[in-house]
Design a protein around this motif. Structure first.
Motif, PDB file in Angstrom:
ATOM      1  N   ILE A 207     -10.133  -2.965  45.486  1.00  0.00           N
ATOM      2  CA  ILE A 207      -8.808  -2.758  44.900  1.00  0.00           C
ATOM      3  C   ILE A 207      -8.845  -3.010  43.401  1.00  0.00           C
ATOM      4  O   ILE A 207      -8.236  -2.277  42.611  1.00  0.00           O
ATOM      5  N   VAL A 208      -9.563  -4.067  42.990  1.00  0.00           N
ATOM      6  CA  VAL A 208      -9.701  -4.357  41.550  1.00  0.00           C
ATOM      7  C   VAL A 208     -10.374  -3.184  40.838  1.00  0.00           C
ATOM      8  O   VAL A 208      -9.913  -2.727  39.779  1.00  0.00           O
ATOM      9  N   LEU A 237       1.458 -14.633  29.853  1.00  0.00           N
ATOM     10  CA  LEU A 237       2.627 -14.742  30.729  1.00  0.00           C
ATOM     11  C   LEU A 237       2.201 -15.035  32.165  1.00  0.00           C
ATOM     12  O   LEU A 237       2.788 -15.898  32.838  1.00  0.00           O
ATOM     13  N   HIS A 238       1.191 -14.317  32.624  1.00  0.00           N
ATOM     14  CA  HIS A 238       0.783 -14.472  34.015  1.00  0.00           C
ATOM     15  C   HIS A 238       0.131 -15.830  34.273  1.00  0.00           C
ATOM     16  O   HIS A 238       0.459 -16.513  35.251  1.00  0.00           O
ATOM     17  N   ILE A 239      -0.783 -16.229  33.397  1.00  0.00           N
ATOM     18  CA  ILE A 239      -1.442 -17.527  33.565  1.00  0.00           C
ATOM     19  C   ILE A 239      -0.425 -18.660  33.448  1.00  0.00           C
ATOM     20  O   ILE A 239      -0.461 -19.630  34.216  1.00  0.00           O
ATOM     21  N   GLY A 240       0.500 -18.525  32.489  1.00  0.00           N
ATOM     22  CA  GLY A 240       1.545 -19.539  32.331  1.00  0.00           C
ATOM     23  C   GLY A 240       2.426 -19.649  33.563  1.00  0.00           C
ATOM     24  O   GLY A 240       2.778 -20.752  34.000  1.00  0.00           O
ATOM     25  N   SER A 241       2.768 -18.498  34.158  1.00  0.00           N
ATOM     26  CA  SER A 241       3.611 -18.520  35.358  1.00  0.00           C
ATOM     27  C   SER A 241       2.850 -19.118  36.540  1.00  0.00           C
ATOM     28  O   SER A 241       3.420 -19.893  37.326  1.00  0.00           O
ATOM     29  N   LEU A 317      -4.639  -6.811  35.614  1.00  0.00           N
ATOM     30  CA  LEU A 317      -4.789  -8.155  35.065  1.00  0.00           C
ATOM     31  C   LEU A 317      -4.483  -9.212  36.122  1.00  0.00           C
ATOM     32  O   LEU A 317      -5.167 -10.237  36.215  1.00  0.00           O
ATOM     33  N   GLN A 318      -3.453  -8.974  36.929  1.00  0.00           N
ATOM     34  CA  GLN A 318      -3.117  -9.903  38.006  1.00  0.00           C
ATOM     35  C   GLN A 318      -4.263 -10.037  38.993  1.00  0.00           C
ATOM     36  O   GLN A 318      -4.576 -11.138  39.472  1.00  0.00           O
ATOM     37  N   LEU A 319      -4.882  -8.905  39.303  1.00  0.00           N
ATOM     38  CA  LEU A 319      -6.004  -8.909  40.240  1.00  0.00           C
ATOM     39  C   LEU A 319      -7.187  -9.715  39.698  1.00  0.00           C
ATOM     40  O   LEU A 319      -7.784 -10.527  40.409  1.00  0.00           O
ATOM     41  N   VAL A 320      -7.518  -9.470  38.443  1.00  0.00           N
ATOM     42  CA  VAL A 320      -8.677 -10.143  37.852  1.00  0.00           C
ATOM     43  C   VAL A 320      -8.418 -11.638  37.707  1.00  0.00           C
ATOM     44  O   VAL A 320      -9.245 -12.473  38.105  1.00  0.00           O
TER      45      VAL A 320
END
Length: 340
Positions: A207-208, A237-241, A317-320
């Motif tokens: 999927i990645v 944003l993603h890492i912070g969340s 980016l979310q996948l990785v």
């Protein structure tokens, strides 16, 4: 440039072409359909019915995850962030891309990604399954309402069609897996658990690969410096969340949460498995739901590509990022199990 450099570029282009949808390998079928269906079937096969019922009955945790998805993201992150950018750094990103960021925050969570990452981390798959289904059902109504609030764009989505797709994609394979628990298939699965875990990991890698190949071969219609800014902003944003939500769900605010996997030694917070599932569900935004919705709501709009760019970048980016933190989450789960 040497001939070897040109050959390397050609090889990279060939790899990207093989991984995109519609290539000779058809990853959208073998990975996107068959692979994902297999994952949900295995999820149903591995989960006890009591685990599913416990997950759905955990109202405090489930309500919190949905509130984060449809309230905290748009009103505490999306709107303030784009407003601050407009006021203080209006030239950092053009208005259509800033609006695309706001649209991103209005979307529900992912289904495939949350369940795959939760499973690979040793998290509570029942909690992930419960909340991804709730989020995508609620998103059929809530996301258009949020877009109406921010953009004045009203839209009626084909509710029956979307529910049907959700059932075929998620609920039917899970139900089949649950039914197979009453047969000898359950014993076969138990004896070969490590093989099926590897299979899930292979599907996740596929999927990645597919997501990155699609992103790079389609192009996003962005100027280079705008793309670089998004590639800095979106991971932050993603890492912070992820970090914020994990700390939140392990805090004493959720001390009353119950789980089939929790014990009296962990009474001060949710179980590690629940916290991992809740973190992934609360931090992710869906491309599969978001892209068709954006295309429907803003059809004919000259800024359509800019509206789509943030979610198209956020998806791989979310996948990785999720894949990189899986080993750390897995270690935490194993350490909690040793303590118990």
């Amino acid at each position: 440039r040497s001939r070897s450099d040109d050959n390397d570029d050609n090889n990279n282009n060939n790899i990207e072409k093989l991984g995109k949808n519609g290539s000779i390998l058809h990853p959208e079928i073998f990975i996107g359909q068959y692979g994902v269906t297999t994952i949900f079937l295995l999820s149903g096969l591995s989960l006890k019915l009591t685990e599913l019922t416990n997950a759905f009955s955990n109202l405090k945790l489930n309500t919190s995850i949905q509130a984060i998805t449809f309230a905290a993201w748009p009103f505490l992150i999306g709107y303030p962030l784009t407003s601050i950018m407009e006021k203080f750094v209006p030239n950092l990103l053009p208005l259509p891309i800033r609006e695309g960021l706001l649209i991103l925050t209005c979307l529900p969570t992912t289904i495939n990604m949350c369940i795959l990452l939760t499973s690979a981390s040793g998290g509570n798959v029942a909690t992930a399954l419960c909340n991804t289904v709730i989020s995508n059902l609620a998103g059929i109504a809530l996301t258009p309402m949020l877009l109406l609030r921010f953009f004045g764009k009203g839209i009626e989505l084909p509710f029956g069609e979307l529910v049907g797709k959700l059932c075929n994609k998620v609920l039917v394979p899970v139900a089949v897996g649950q039914a197979l628990r009453a047969t000898s298939v359950k014993d076969f699965y138990s004896k070969h658990t490590s093989f099926f875990k590897r299979l899930q990991e292979m599907v996740l890698l596929g999927i990645v690969w597919n997501a990155f190949c699609n992103a790079f071969t389609r192009g996003l219609g962005l100027e280079l410096h705008h793309g670089i800014i998004l590639l800095i902003l979106l991971p932050l944003l993603h890492i912070g969340s992820l970090a914020t939500l994990f700390a939140l769900f392990r805090s004493k605010l959720f001390s009353s949460s119950s789980s089939s996997s929790s014990s009296s030694s962990s009474s001060s917070s949710t179980s590690m498995g629940e916290a991992i599932a809740a973190t992934f569900c609360g931090a992710h935004k869906t491309l599969a739901f978001g892209l068709p919705l954006i295309n429907t709501v803003f059809e004919g709009n000259p800024n359509l590509a800019s509206y789509c760019a943030p979610i198209m970048l956020m998806h791989p980016l979310q996948l990785v990022i999720g894949s990189l933190i899986v080993p750390y989450f897995k270690q935490m789960v194993e350490e909690e199990e040793k303590v118990e």
